[in-house]
Design a protein around this motif. Structure first.
Motif, PDB file in Angstrom:
ATOM      1  N   GLN A 125       0.833  -1.207   0.000  1.00  0.00           N
ATOM      2  CA  GLN A 125       0.000   0.000   0.000  1.00  0.00           C
ATOM      3  C   GLN A 125       0.866   1.255   0.000  1.00  0.00           C
ATOM      4  O   GLN A 125       0.582   2.226  -0.706  1.00  0.00           O
ATOM      5  CB  GLN A 125      -0.940   0.004   1.209  1.00  0.00           C
ATOM      6  N   LEU A 126       1.936   1.236   0.784  1.00  0.00           N
ATOM      7  CA  LEU A 126       2.860   2.372   0.808  1.00  0.00           C
ATOM      8  C   LEU A 126       3.496   2.590  -0.557  1.00  0.00           C
ATOM      9  O   LEU A 126       3.634   3.728  -1.022  1.00  0.00           O
ATOM     10  CB  LEU A 126       3.951   2.136   1.853  1.00  0.00           C
ATOM     11  N   GLU A 127       3.884   1.501  -1.204  1.00  0.00           N
ATOM     12  CA  GLU A 127       4.510   1.610  -2.528  1.00  0.00           C
ATOM     13  C   GLU A 127       3.522   2.141  -3.552  1.00  0.00           C
ATOM     14  O   GLU A 127       3.884   2.966  -4.410  1.00  0.00           O
ATOM     15  CB  GLU A 127       5.051   0.245  -2.948  1.00  0.00           C
ATOM     16  N   GLN A 128       2.269   1.706  -3.480  1.00  0.00           N
ATOM     17  CA  GLN A 128       1.239   2.191  -4.397  1.00  0.00           C
ATOM     18  C   GLN A 128       0.979   3.678  -4.178  1.00  0.00           C
ATOM     19  O   GLN A 128       0.936   4.469  -5.126  1.00  0.00           O
ATOM     20  CB  GLN A 128      -0.048   1.401  -4.172  1.00  0.00           C
ATOM     21  N   LEU A 129       0.827   4.070  -2.919  1.00  0.00           N
ATOM     22  CA  LEU A 129       0.523   5.459  -2.597  1.00  0.00           C
ATOM     23  C   LEU A 129       1.655   6.388  -3.007  1.00  0.00           C
ATOM     24  O   LEU A 129       1.426   7.403  -3.684  1.00  0.00           O
ATOM     25  CB  LEU A 129       0.250   5.584  -1.093  1.00  0.00           C
ATOM     26  N   THR A 130       2.878   6.063  -2.616  1.00  0.00           N
ATOM     27  CA  THR A 130       3.993   6.936  -2.963  1.00  0.00           C
ATOM     28  C   THR A 130       4.268   6.917  -4.457  1.00  0.00           C
ATOM     29  O   THR A 130       4.656   7.936  -5.038  1.00  0.00           O
ATOM     30  CB  THR A 130       5.262   6.534  -2.185  1.00  0.00           C
ATOM     31  N   GLY A 131       4.034   5.774  -5.094  1.00  0.00           N
ATOM     32  CA  GLY A 131       4.195   5.720  -6.546  1.00  0.00           C
ATOM     33  C   GLY A 131       3.250   6.674  -7.251  1.00  0.00           C
ATOM     34  O   GLY A 131       3.629   7.368  -8.205  1.00  0.00           O
ATOM     35  N   ASN A 132       2.005   6.729  -6.782  1.00  0.00           N
ATOM     36  CA  ASN A 132       1.028   7.651  -7.362  1.00  0.00           C
ATOM     37  C   ASN A 132       1.457   9.101  -7.188  1.00  0.00           C
ATOM     38  O   ASN A 132       1.314   9.936  -8.099  1.00  0.00           O
ATOM     39  CB  ASN A 132      -0.336   7.453  -6.705  1.00  0.00           C
ATOM     40  N   LEU A 133       1.966   9.428  -6.004  1.00  0.00           N
ATOM     41  CA  LEU A 133       2.288  10.815  -5.681  1.00  0.00           C
ATOM     42  C   LEU A 133       3.617  11.265  -6.281  1.00  0.00           C
ATOM     43  O   LEU A 133       3.815  12.463  -6.519  1.00  0.00           O
ATOM     44  CB  LEU A 133       2.327  10.983  -4.157  1.00  0.00           C
ATOM     45  N   GLU A 134       4.518  10.330  -6.533  1.00  0.00           N
ATOM     46  CA  GLU A 134       5.859  10.679  -7.005  1.00  0.00           C
ATOM     47  C   GLU A 134       6.038  10.552  -8.518  1.00  0.00           C
ATOM     48  O   GLU A 134       7.058  10.971  -9.061  1.00  0.00           O
ATOM     49  CB  GLU A 134       6.891   9.775  -6.314  1.00  0.00           C
ATOM     50  N   ARG A 135       5.040   9.995  -9.211  1.00  0.00           N
ATOM     51  CA  ARG A 135       5.268   9.616 -10.609  1.00  0.00           C
ATOM     52  C   ARG A 135       5.550  10.781 -11.540  1.00  0.00           C
ATOM     53  O   ARG A 135       6.191  10.598 -12.577  1.00  0.00           O
ATOM     54  CB  ARG A 135       4.084   8.801 -11.140  1.00  0.00           C
ATOM     55  N   GLU A 136       5.097  12.000 -11.203  1.00  0.00           N
ATOM     56  CA  GLU A 136       5.328  13.145 -12.081  1.00  0.00           C
ATOM     57  C   GLU A 136       6.644  13.857 -11.774  1.00  0.00           C
ATOM     58  O   GLU A 136       7.028  14.778 -12.491  1.00  0.00           O
ATOM     59  CB  GLU A 136       4.170  14.142 -11.944  1.00  0.00           C
ATOM     60  N   ARG A 137       7.316  13.451 -10.717  1.00  0.00           N
ATOM     61  CA  ARG A 137       8.556  14.114 -10.329  1.00  0.00           C
ATOM     62  C   ARG A 137       9.722  13.607 -11.167  1.00  0.00           C
ATOM     63  O   ARG A 137       9.801  12.420 -11.497  1.00  0.00           O
ATOM     64  CB  ARG A 137       8.840  13.888  -8.847  1.00  0.00           C
ATOM     65  N   GLU A 138      10.643  14.507 -11.473  1.00  0.00           N
ATOM     66  CA  GLU A 138      11.805  14.125 -12.288  1.00  0.00           C
ATOM     67  C   GLU A 138      12.661  13.087 -11.557  1.00  0.00           C
ATOM     68  O   GLU A 138      13.162  12.141 -12.162  1.00  0.00           O
ATOM     69  CB  GLU A 138      12.640  15.367 -12.609  1.00  0.00           C
ATOM     70  N   HIS A 139      12.844  13.296 -10.258  1.00  0.00           N
ATOM     71  CA  HIS A 139      13.613  12.353  -9.450  1.00  0.00           C
ATOM     72  C   HIS A 139      12.676  11.781  -8.390  1.00  0.00           C
ATOM     73  O   HIS A 139      12.673  12.219  -7.241  1.00  0.00           O
ATOM     74  CB  HIS A 139      14.819  13.043  -8.808  1.00  0.00           C
ATOM     75  N   SER A 140      11.880  10.825  -8.810  1.00  0.00           N
ATOM     76  CA  SER A 140      10.863  10.278  -7.920  1.00  0.00           C
ATOM     77  C   SER A 140      11.485   9.421  -6.823  1.00  0.00           C
ATOM     78  O   SER A 140      12.473   8.716  -7.051  1.00  0.00           O
ATOM     79  CB  SER A 140       9.840   9.462  -8.715  1.00  0.00           C
ATOM     80  N   TRP A 141      10.890   9.516  -5.631  1.00  0.00           N
ATOM     81  CA  TRP A 141      11.346   8.724  -4.489  1.00  0.00           C
ATOM     82  C   TRP A 141      10.549   7.436  -4.423  1.00  0.00           C
ATOM     83  O   TRP A 141       9.348   7.420  -4.686  1.00  0.00           O
ATOM     84  CB  TRP A 141      11.156   9.525  -3.195  1.00  0.00           C
ATOM     85  N   LYS A 142      11.216   6.347  -4.085  1.00  0.00           N
ATOM     86  CA  LYS A 142      10.569   5.049  -3.920  1.00  0.00           C
ATOM     87  C   LYS A 142      10.836   4.532  -2.513  1.00  0.00           C
ATOM     88  O   LYS A 142      11.857   4.864  -1.899  1.00  0.00           O
ATOM     89  CB  LYS A 142      11.092   4.051  -4.964  1.00  0.00           C
ATOM     90  N   VAL A 143       9.920   3.731  -2.017  1.00  0.00           N
ATOM     91  CA  VAL A 143      10.092   3.153  -0.681  1.00  0.00           C
ATOM     92  C   VAL A 143      11.415   2.402  -0.598  1.00  0.00           C
ATOM     93  O   VAL A 143      12.113   2.438   0.424  1.00  0.00           O
ATOM     94  CB  VAL A 143       8.912   2.214  -0.336  1.00  0.00           C
ATOM     95  N   SER A 144      11.784   1.752  -1.684  1.00  0.00           N
ATOM     96  CA  SER A 144      13.025   0.963  -1.697  1.00  0.00           C
ATOM     97  C   SER A 144      14.278   1.836  -1.617  1.00  0.00           C
ATOM     98  O   SER A 144      15.383   1.312  -1.410  1.00  0.00           O
ATOM     99  CB  SER A 144      13.089   0.090  -2.951  1.00  0.00           C
ATOM    100  N   ASP A 145      14.133   3.170  -1.753  1.00  0.00           N
ATOM    101  CA  ASP A 145      15.286   4.059  -1.615  1.00  0.00           C
ATOM    102  C   ASP A 145      15.752   4.137  -0.162  1.00  0.00           C
ATOM    103  O   ASP A 145      16.917   4.475   0.104  1.00  0.00           O
ATOM    104  CB  ASP A 145      14.940   5.469  -2.101  1.00  0.00           C
ATOM    105  N   ALA A 146      14.870   3.871   0.770  1.00  0.00           N
ATOM    106  CA  ALA A 146      15.226   3.914   2.188  1.00  0.00           C
ATOM    107  C   ALA A 146      15.913   2.608   2.588  1.00  0.00           C
ATOM    108  O   ALA A 146      15.646   1.554   1.999  1.00  0.00           O
ATOM    109  CB  ALA A 146      13.971   4.131   3.038  1.00  0.00           C
ATOM    110  N   PRO A 147      16.790   2.652   3.594  1.00  0.00           N
ATOM    111  CA  PRO A 147      17.434   1.406   4.053  1.00  0.00           C
ATOM    112  C   PRO A 147      16.392   0.390   4.501  1.00  0.00           C
ATOM    113  O   PRO A 147      15.377   0.749   5.110  1.00  0.00           O
ATOM    114  CB  PRO A 147      18.289   1.878   5.237  1.00  0.00           C
ATOM    115  N   GLU A 148      16.629  -0.868   4.192  1.00  0.00           N
ATOM    116  CA  GLU A 148      15.644  -1.908   4.472  1.00  0.00           C
ATOM    117  C   GLU A 148      15.312  -2.011   5.954  1.00  0.00           C
ATOM    118  O   GLU A 148      14.143  -2.154   6.319  1.00  0.00           O
ATOM    119  CB  GLU A 148      16.158  -3.262   3.959  1.00  0.00           C
ATOM    120  N   ASP A 149      16.333  -1.905   6.833  1.00  0.00           N
ATOM    121  CA  ASP A 149      16.055  -2.017   8.265  1.00  0.00           C
ATOM    122  C   ASP A 149      15.238  -0.837   8.773  1.00  0.00           C
ATOM    123  O   ASP A 149      14.407  -0.976   9.673  1.00  0.00           O
ATOM    124  CB  ASP A 149      17.360  -2.165   9.059  1.00  0.00           C
ATOM    125  N   PHE A 150      15.460   0.333   8.170  1.00  0.00           N
ATOM    126  CA  PHE A 150      14.674   1.517   8.528  1.00  0.00           C
ATOM    127  C   PHE A 150      13.220   1.320   8.130  1.00  0.00           C
ATOM    128  O   PHE A 150      12.299   1.603   8.913  1.00  0.00           O
ATOM    129  CB  PHE A 150      15.248   2.748   7.831  1.00  0.00           C
TER     130      PHE A 150
END
Length: 206
Positions: A125-150
């Motif tokens: 759900q987090l990946e879907q939500l952030t994907g929707n909100l970040e898709r128009e950005r030139e440098h979009s952020w993804k959940v996987s960009d954060a450290p896995e343990d974090f």
């Protein structure tokens, strides 16, 4: 919701479009603790007659207790809105029988929520939500960009909810009750003051 037929919007693609464009909504519940409301970002998914809403809440959010008890839920999505001054109406000069108002568009959704603790579901759900909100950005952020343990630590602090939409209503109050000249006066006034381009676009294409 009070909604005269002139302002009623029933086209599902339009209602879903507003939800997708304005995902931050007010989640209202009525349960044993009384009325509760929180602003929550939702993602919209296919399913059922009207779609499915998914979101996540902080584990300490007391509204989760209401949802677990099966409380009725109302989710309110607010789109473009603007104050309308009578000074923009040509009819003001003709007879003066005008008053201020507010133009707005909104969608109300009703259903019962299912509370979900599964970390895999919440992550999706987090990946879907952030994907929707970040898709128009030139440098979009993804959940996987954060450290896995974090990310794993963050997931422990939130709980998922899913609301199959049982009923959906839309209200598009954009001066359909005014004369064409008055409607154009509002559009011209908003443009002159640089106010709410989204409302101008809605009114210009109505």
């Amino acid at each position: 919701m009070h909604c005269p037929s002139l302002f009623r919007e029933e086209r599902m693609e339009i209602l879903h479009g507003l939800i997708s464009a304005h995902p931050l909504a007010t989640l209202v519940t009525s349960g044993s603790g009384g009325l509760m409301a929180n602003l929550i970002p939702f993602s919209l998914h296919e399913g059922g007659d009207y779609g499915i809403l998914r979101a996540h809440l902080a584990r300490g959010n007391k509204q989760l207790d209401e949802l677990r008890e099966g409380a009725e839920t109302l989710v309110v999505f607010q789109g473009p809105e603007c104050y309308v001054t009578p000074s923009w109406y040509p009819s003001k000069a003709a007879h003066g029988k005008v008053v201020p108002t507010w133009n707005f568009v909104m969608v109300q959704v009703r259903g019962k929520a299912r509370v979900i603790a599964d970390a895999g579901w919440i992550l999706a759900q987090l990946e879907q939500l952030t994907g929707n909100l970040e898709r128009e950005r030139e440098h979009s952020w993804k959940v996987s960009d954060a450290p896995e343990d974090f990310t794993e630590a963050q997931l422990k602090g939130i709980v998922g909810i899913e609301i199959p939409i049982r009923a959906i209503e839309g209200k598009w109050k954009i001066s359909q009750n005014r004369l064409l000249a008055d409607r154009q006066g509002i559009i011209d006034g908003l443009r002159a003051e640089g106010g709410c381009p989204a409302m101008v676009a809605l009114m210009a294409h109505e």
